[in-house]
Write a protein that holds these residues in place. Structure first.
Motif, PDB file in Angstrom:
ATOM      1  N   UNK A 147       0.836  -1.210   0.000  1.00  0.00           N
ATOM      2  CA  UNK A 147       0.000   0.000   0.000  1.00  0.00           C
ATOM      3  C   UNK A 147       0.866   1.254   0.000  1.00  0.00           C
ATOM      4  N   UNK A 148       1.860   1.303   0.888  1.00  0.00           N
ATOM      5  CA  UNK A 148       2.723   2.494   0.966  1.00  0.00           C
ATOM      6  C   UNK A 148       3.532   2.652  -0.315  1.00  0.00           C
ATOM      7  N   UNK A 149       4.088   1.552  -0.812  1.00  0.00           N
ATOM      8  CA  UNK A 149       4.883   1.632  -2.037  1.00  0.00           C
ATOM      9  C   UNK A 149       4.036   2.110  -3.217  1.00  0.00           C
ATOM     10  N   UNK A 150       2.799   1.597  -3.302  1.00  0.00           N
ATOM     11  CA  UNK A 150       1.908   2.012  -4.395  1.00  0.00           C
ATOM     12  C   UNK A 150       1.581   3.502  -4.306  1.00  0.00           C
ATOM     13  N   UNK A 151       1.373   4.007  -3.095  1.00  0.00           N
ATOM     14  CA  UNK A 151       1.102   5.439  -2.920  1.00  0.00           C
ATOM     15  C   UNK A 151       2.292   6.284  -3.369  1.00  0.00           C
ATOM     16  N   UNK A 152       3.494   5.835  -3.027  1.00  0.00           N
ATOM     17  CA  UNK A 152       4.693   6.580  -3.419  1.00  0.00           C
ATOM     18  C   UNK A 152       4.858   6.556  -4.938  1.00  0.00           C
ATOM     19  N   UNK A 153       4.613   5.420  -5.548  1.00  0.00           N
ATOM     20  CA  UNK A 153       4.719   5.338  -7.007  1.00  0.00           C
ATOM     21  C   UNK A 153       3.697   6.267  -7.666  1.00  0.00           C
ATOM     22  N   UNK A 154       2.501   6.340  -7.098  1.00  0.00           N
ATOM     23  CA  UNK A 154       1.487   7.260  -7.644  1.00  0.00           C
ATOM     24  C   UNK A 154       1.973   8.701  -7.560  1.00  0.00           C
ATOM     25  N   UNK A 155       2.536   9.087  -6.417  1.00  0.00           N
ATOM     26  CA  UNK A 155       3.084  10.437  -6.276  1.00  0.00           C
ATOM     27  C   UNK A 155       4.222  10.655  -7.272  1.00  0.00           C
TER      28      UNK A 155
END
Length: 553
Positions: A147-155
């Motif tokens: 979840x955290x990694x996906x959020x960072x990739x989105x940013x």
């Protein structure tokens, strides 16, 4: 939407593949420290024992830092630009998130019904807490990491190239993404502290449901894991079981390897020692099915094509049996005879369920090498009867695969390898043969006989003079031309054996025969979403392909 889900699923493969070597390394250490197998040399305190203890401590890195592995691995496939910087951003933001969670719980743990003061130095199982990179925090497992990694990739994908005013220029790029992530992680950390304990309770409840599902649960799990391979969604089936807490606290892979020494000394049945291990038996179809499938293909091939068919099948069968990568074999027949793939999924599920019914448990999601070093060799002394029964059942299913596949091929006249129409070759073309056919204008699509797309052909011809020192660049160059050039590419990704590409204009894409002529094993064409079946060196081809796309644009 489906394309995005497939991309996310295949992105998980980058970290998952590392477990193959890590598990092998741990298995070797456990074998070499087993005094019952090796005698006094492996006794505690000897130089031999100390050496393998050092080895084992390093081999546990991947399992002990599983969350970091997924955090750092996902941006490699999901970030659309500057992947290396996205990995750095994801790592730092994830650590920041855990520092926030740890500090919040140290002050207000009782408000979230969490005893943050409990000691987790020995074992975190059952506490809801874990040490991650030296940080005492919530045990969110790989789900929190993803979840955290996906959020960072989105940013990263959205804001990495954002231009800031000149006086704020130092904060552009990676600094800007980390800053956004820093501010975002504080409310997300608070949200996790509030909601995750409820998720942990739900996961504990689901463990009971899955464990109580018995033979049917194992059959359904294995069937879905196989049948969803063409969609790329099978990653979502096995990940919660093998690397997540679906049936064991830390995932079957870690908990099984951690228990190998204990299990090797016990005479209790494996079904009692490790009941959750029934959900990691899907590798048996990778070991026992290929020989039956290959035999069916070989015996039904045209007499004049048997030798060519055998040459095609031997390497893909060895790949499947030894390391558990079955896609080259499965994609050999999937798109010419889909019913065979459905039969394969049913047989694979039935094989796993049968072995489970006879008491087999373990971590058998890979190939023969995994079975040897993570199951058979360490545990053979006290559990050889179970493994002998496993091998017997596997060989019975090898014969069933042969009979059923042969019957279906002959009954419905499926054009499996070696049964193509007269005039169509079974072997993969060389580059020289491709260029010669291109000059003569004889390239045709193998499936419908149509001439390769004119635009793609023109692109290929325009770039035909290029030559490269390594085979990866040559294939990447050829595939790019056949896909319509850099301007036609909108997205690039890969899984274990396939280069996944999205294009703007599908009409610019050449036919499957053209790709095979350039070294591909096949092509899956779904309009704007394409999969070039490359083989086990797809990561190297993808790196060069993506570099050419970026430079071309």
């Amino acid at each position: 939407m489906m394309e995005k889900i497939q991309r996310f699923g295949s992105a998980m493969l980058a970290p998952v593949l590392i477990f193959a070597f890590a598990g092998l390394a741990v298995g070797i250490a456990i074998i070499c420290k087993n005094a019952d197998l090796l005698g006094p040399i492996a006794a505690e305190g000897t130089g031999w024992y100390k050496f393998w203890s050092v080895w084992e401590s390093g081999a546990w890195t991947v399992f002990n830092q599983m969350e970091l592995l997924f955090v750092l691995g996902l941006p490699i496939a999901l970030a659309k630009k500057a992947q290396a910087r996205a990995v750095l951003e994801a790592g730092m933001v994830y650590l920041t998130f855990n520092y926030f969670v740890g500090t919040i719980l140290s002050f207000w743990g009782p408000n979230f019904n969490i005893d943050f003061e409990q000691d987790i130095s020995e074992s975190a199982a059952g506490t809801g807490l874990k040490m991650i990179a030296g940080i005492k925090t919530l045990d969110t497992g790989i789900f929190g990491a993803i979840i955290i990694s996906a959020l960072v990739v989105w940013l990263h994908n959205r804001y990495f190239e954002k231009k800031l005013p000149d006086f704020l220029g130092i904060f552009q790029g990676t600094q800007f993404i980390y800053g956004l992530g820093f501010f975002l992680m504080m409310p997300i950390a608070l949200l996790f502290c509030w909601l995750w304990p409820f998720a942990q309770q739900g996961i504990a409840g689901l463990q009971g449901v899955f464990m109580g599902s018995g033979i049917f649960g194992v059959w359904l799990y294995t069937f879905l894991e196989r049948i969803l391979i063409p969609t790329g969604l099978h990653h979502f089936i096995y990940t919660p079981f093998v690397f997540g807490p679906a049936v064991t606290p830390n995932g079957i892979t870690k908990d099984w390897v951690a228990s190998l020494s204990e299990f090797s000394r016990s005479t209790q049945p494996l079904s009692e020692l490790f009941p959750g291990g029934g959900f990691a038996l899907h590798g048996n179809s990778k070991v026992f099915a290929p020989i039956g499938i290959a035999a069916a293909f070989y015996t039904t091939a045209r007499p004049e094509k048997k030798k060519e068919t055998l040459a095609l099948l031997i390497p893909v069968c060895l790949t499947a049996i030894l390391i558990g990568i079955t896609e080259p074999l499965e994609f050999t027949f999937l798109f010419v005879a889909p019913p065979l793939f459905a039969a394969h999924a049913v047989l694979a599920a039935t094989m796993a369920a049968t072995m489970y019914a006879f008491g087999l448990r373990g971590n058998m999601g890979g190939g023969l090498i995994d079975m040897l070093f993570q199951n058979w060799i360490p545990l053979w002394g006290n559990h050889h009867n179970t493994y002998l029964l496993q091998i017997l059942i596997g060989l019975v299913f090898t014969f069933l695969y042969f009979l059923i596949f042969r019957f279906l091929i002959l009954k419905f006249d499926f054009k499996t390898p070696g049964r193509e129409e007269i005039g169509k070759d079974t072997k993969l073309y060389t580059k020289a043969e491709y260029r010669e056919a291109k000059k003569n204008g004889t390239l045709h699509n193998e499936r419908d006989g149509s001439v390769a797309a004119p635009a793609a052909a023109a692109t290929t011809a325009a770039a035909e003079g290029a030559s490269f020192d390594d085979p990866y660049s040559q294939r990447a160059h050829d595939f790019l031309a056949l896909l319509g050039g850099a301007e036609n590419i909108t997205d690039v990704n890969n899984c274990a054996t396939r280069l996944r590409v999205s294009v703007s204009d599908p009409s610019l894409v050449a036919g499957e025969a053209d790709f095979k002529s350039s070294g591909a094993l096949g092509l899956v064409n779904k309009g704007k979403a394409l999969q070039v079946i490359v083989g086990m060196d797809v990561p190297q081809v993808r790196d060069r392909f993506e570099a050419m796309v970026n430079s071309g644009k």
